[in-house]
Design a protein around this motif. Structure first.
Motif, short mmCIF file in Angstrom:
data_model
loop_
_atom_site.label_atom_id
_atom_site.label_comp_id
_atom_site.label_asym_id
_atom_site.label_seq_id
_atom_site.Cartn_x
_atom_site.Cartn_y
_atom_site.Cartn_z
N SER A 258 0.81 -1.17 -0.11
CA SER A 258 0.17 0.06 0.06
C SER A 258 0.82 1.21 -0.07
O SER A 258 0.32 2.26 -0.57
N ILE A 259 2.03 1.21 0.59
CA ILE A 259 2.69 2.51 0.76
C ILE A 259 4.19 2.46 0.10
O ILE A 259 4.89 3.43 -0.09
N LEU B 47 -4.38 0.54 7.13
CA LEU B 47 -3.62 1.60 6.48
C LEU B 47 -3.63 3.05 6.89
O LEU B 47 -2.86 3.81 6.88
N ALA B 48 -5.09 3.25 7.36
CA ALA B 48 -5.29 4.69 8.02
C ALA B 48 -4.35 4.92 9.16
O ALA B 48 -3.86 5.95 9.44
N ASN C 27 -0.90 5.44 8.09
CA ASN C 27 -0.71 6.67 7.31
C ASN C 27 -0.72 7.82 8.53
O ASN C 27 0.15 8.79 8.59
N SER C 28 -1.26 7.89 9.59
CA SER C 28 -1.31 8.61 10.65
C SER C 28 -0.09 8.48 11.44
O SER C 28 0.28 9.81 11.73
N LEU D 104 2.82 7.63 10.29
CA LEU D 104 4.01 8.49 9.27
C LEU D 104 3.84 9.67 9.27
O LEU D 104 4.79 10.55 9.03
N GLU D 105 2.77 10.24 9.44
CA GLU D 105 2.45 11.86 9.38
C GLU D 105 2.88 12.53 10.65
O GLU D 105 3.19 13.60 10.64
#
Length: 135
Positions: free
Chosen positions: A39-40, A123-124, A127-128, A130-131
């Protein structure tokens, strides 16, 4: 694992973003690896317990982020996180657990985690993570 092959990329010397997944549950490893890789596009490596993770860092490997399980045989996530921090490892370490024990989760955070998440990662969630800036 060859995540240090800087010369083989046609993009020049840009190194791929790398993650170490530390978990004794092979299904959880596959799930988390799939999210990160497919996904990433993150390059991943797996360690099946905390001692393997420490040994990987001792061998000179470096990762941008570590996803550390709490409950594992040989060396648990608390011990491994403390050991990595004592060795001077500064990358983001994300605790991942299904443990309900509040005291144990707090001890895990205090060991040197940047953040703690419930299993499984999604995935959510990734992503949070990594941000978020590193502590």
């Amino acid at each position: 694992m060859s995540h240090g092959d800087e010369g083989s990329s046609s993009k020049g010397t840009e190194k791929p973003f790398t993650a170490l997944i530390v978990d004794d549950n092979s299904l959880m490893c596959k799930m988390h690896e799939s999210i990160l890789k497919s996904s990433i596009g993150i390059t991943t490596q797996i360690a099946h317990n905390g001692k393997e993770a420490v040994d990987i860092f001792c061998s000179g490997d470096y990762f941008d982020i570590v996803f550390m399980n709490l409950e594992m045989p040989i060396m648990n996530g608390i011990e491994a996180t403390k050991e990595l921090r004592a060795m001077g490892v500064v990358c983001k370490i994300v605790g991942v657990t299904s443990c309900e024990n509040t005291d144990e989760k707090e001890a895990f955070k205090q060991a040197g985690l940047d953040i703690l998440h419930e299993k499984p990662l999604t995935l959510a969630k990734v992503n949070s993570i990594l941000e978020q800036p590193q502590n």
